[in-house]
Design an enzyme around this catalytic site. Structure first.
Site, PDB file in Angstrom:
ATOM      1  N   VAL A   1       0.853  -1.192   0.000  1.00  0.00           N
ATOM      2  CA  VAL A   1       0.000   0.000   0.000  1.00  0.00           C
ATOM      3  C   VAL A   1       0.888   1.242   0.000  1.00  0.00           C
ATOM      4  CG1 VAL A   1      -1.745   1.322   1.263  1.00  0.00           C
ATOM      5  CG2 VAL A   1      -1.852  -1.183   1.201  1.00  0.00           C
ATOM      6  N   LYS A   2       0.649   2.116  -0.958  1.00  0.00           N
ATOM      7  CA  LYS A   2       1.441   3.339  -1.092  1.00  0.00           C
ATOM      8  C   LYS A   2       0.687   4.491  -0.425  1.00  0.00           C
ATOM      9  CE  LYS A   2       4.451   4.551  -5.004  1.00  0.00           C
ATOM     10  NZ  LYS A   2       4.487   4.867  -6.444  1.00  0.00           N
TER      11      LYS A   2
END
Ligand code: G3P
Length: 217
Positions: free
Chosen positions: A82-83
């Protein structure tokens, strides 16, 4: 050094993956917009294609929204990363998601202080943007050196994922510094093979092969 491909172009990823040149993939909202595809659909397709970490970026700006989106993205596949952006809300989301066992890539990093905060928040990856620093006449590679020094000084396990890579020199310079990962567009990875003396040397060999009628099969 690990090579991540910075694109949502599945065909381009597949071509490099077949050559063993893909250790992971990164996308961001601009890359997703350019693909014209649904983020969940294209991210799932990429996760099914490659074994390594696949970064997909949240679109909320508040921590609660990022956490909810991160949990949804994490359900896509085990190799999802997850960015989140390097803001205090992003750092809060990083802390929560990483504590739940989700890989987190903290992005839009432009200073050593930001990278230090991301490591303390439990980031799996930190993404310093080299090209965008170079664009304003600052030294992107110097930031990679600074983060490498700081992380090594204290044994932080966060991996330096050099991003905003614009040319083949960035790749080799990051490798010399000791970045853990470079994420680059497919054309930059391909450009690493280019050298005029290789072309000239091969042309000379071909002339001699023809002149001497060298055949193997
Ligand atoms: O992964 C970050 C990268 O996509 C940003 O690259 O060229 O838009 O600065 P660029």
């Amino acid at each position: 050094m690990k090579f991540f491909v910075d694109t949502a172009d599945v065909a381009a990823i597949a071509e490099l993956n077949d050559l063993g040149m893909v250790d992971g993939v990164t996308t961001n909202p601009s890359i997703i917009a350019k693909s014209g595809r649904d983020i969940l659909e294209v991210t799932k397709e990429i996760c099914d294609l490659v074994d390594g970490p696949v970064s997909a970026e949240v679109v909320s700006l508040d921590a609660d929204g990022m956490i909810a989106e991160g949990r949804k993205l994490a359900k896509i596949a085990d190799n999802i990363t997850v960015k989140v952006p390097l803001t205090w809300d992003g750092l809060k989301a990083c802390k929560v998601l990483s504590s739940e066992g989700t890989m987190v890539n903290v992005t839009l990093c432009f200073s050593a202080n930001q990278a230090l905060l991301a490591a303390k928040a439990g980031a799996t990856f930190i993404s310093p943007f080299i090209g965008r620093l170079d664009d304003i006449n600052l030294d992107g590679l110097e930031l990679i050196e600074d983060i490498r020094t700081i992380y090594d000084n204290y044994g932080f396990e966060t991996q330096i994922l050099a991003a905003s890579i614009r040319n083949a020199n960035h790749m080799s310079e990051c490798a010399k510094i000791g970045a853990d990962v470079c994420t680059a567009p497919p054309n930059v990875i391909k450009a690493m093979a280019n050298h005029v003396l290789t072309d000239n040397g091969l042309a000379a060999f071909m002339k001699d092969i023809e002149k001497a009628n060298i055949k193997i099969v």
